[in-house]
Design an enzyme around this catalytic site. Structure first.
Site, PDB file in Angstrom:
ATOM      1  N   CYS A 127      19.079   0.469 -13.363  1.00 20.42           N
ATOM      2  CA  CYS A 127      18.702  -0.745 -12.644  1.00 20.42           C
ATOM      3  C   CYS A 127      17.776  -0.404 -11.463  1.00 20.42           C
ATOM      4  CB  CYS A 127      19.934  -1.537 -12.224  1.00 20.42           C
ATOM      5  SG  CYS A 127      19.566  -3.249 -11.793  1.00 20.42           S
ATOM      6  N   HIS A 171      23.619  -1.634 -16.494  1.00 17.25           N
ATOM      7  CA  HIS A 171      24.607  -0.799 -15.797  1.00 17.25           C
ATOM      8  C   HIS A 171      25.680  -0.280 -16.755  1.00 17.25           C
ATOM      9  CE1 HIS A 171      23.457  -1.755 -11.597  1.00 17.25           C
ATOM     10  NE2 HIS A 171      23.063  -2.912 -12.116  1.00 17.25           N
ATOM     11  N   GLU A 225      27.602   2.125 -16.269  1.00 15.03           N
ATOM     12  CA  GLU A 225      28.732   2.570 -15.444  1.00 15.03           C
ATOM     13  C   GLU A 225      29.713   1.441 -15.132  1.00 15.03           C
ATOM     14  OE1 GLU A 225      25.701   1.033 -12.547  1.00 15.03           O
ATOM     15  OE2 GLU A 225      25.669   2.054 -14.484  1.00 15.03           O
TER      16      GLU A 225
END
Length: 189
Positions: A78, A173, A175
């Site tokens: 991002c 994302h 994560e």
């Protein structure tokens, strides 16, 4: 192999937790001297203008560029992808950035935080298997250089993940999900 995670701002802790779950040693990178102790680096999501200013303030821009030119794998998610782009379509000319990857990043391509969304899309680097993607004020990648490989596209064709040699950029994302595959892919680069 120690994975550095740029820990100036943004969701670096989520990357750190994901890497710990898969058994990869990590180091929070805040100063140029920390780069000497890592074999690869993740630039997390967050606010690209703020992270860029902090990169400049802490003297990290040139040392980071040098390590990437030497072959160190780097992954931007991002805001990290925005900072890696050679061009930022809607950014300021004086915005501190790494300008490493032969792409143009278009910031906030989907609108404000209210337009954030999740979607499952196939990822070329994962053998075309679907991956859950979380987009939060996300960019898209445009004007890819000849040696940049798109790894994932939205249904309308816009690129949301790409690789150029030792550089990986994802507009989403990984994560923020429980899926470890993108992190494992990065560790194998």
């Amino acid at each position: 192999m120690t994975v550095g995670i740029l820990a100036l701002q943004g969701d670096f802790r989520e990357h750190e937790e994901m890497l710990r779950r898969i058994g990869a040693p990590t180091l929070q990178v805040r100063l140029p001297k920390h780069l000497d102790r890592v074999e690869r680096l993740i630039i997390p999501g967050g606010e690209s203008t703020t992270i860029g200013k902090l990169l400049a303030m802490y003297g990290l821009i040139e040392p980071l560029r040098a390590r990437v030119r030497e072959g160190m794998p780097i992954w931007g998610t991002c805001a990290g992808a925005i900072l890696m782009a050679q061009r930022i379509a809607d950014g300021r000319a004086d915005q501190p950035s790494l300008r490493l990857m032969a792409v143009t990043a278009r910031r906030n391509a989907f609108g404000s935080q209210l337009e954030s969304f999740e979607i499952d899309l196939p990822v070329e680097a994962l053998g075309g298997e679907s991956l859950r993607m979380v987009f939060i004020r996300a960019p898209v990648l445009e004007d890819l250089g000849d040696d940049v490989t798109p790894l994932a596209r939205l249904e309308d064709g816009r690129v949301v993940a790409a690789r150029q040699a030792n550089m990986l950029a994802t507009c989403f994302h990984p994560e923020l999900t429980s899926d470890e595959r993108m992190h494992r892919y990065f560790l194998e680069m």
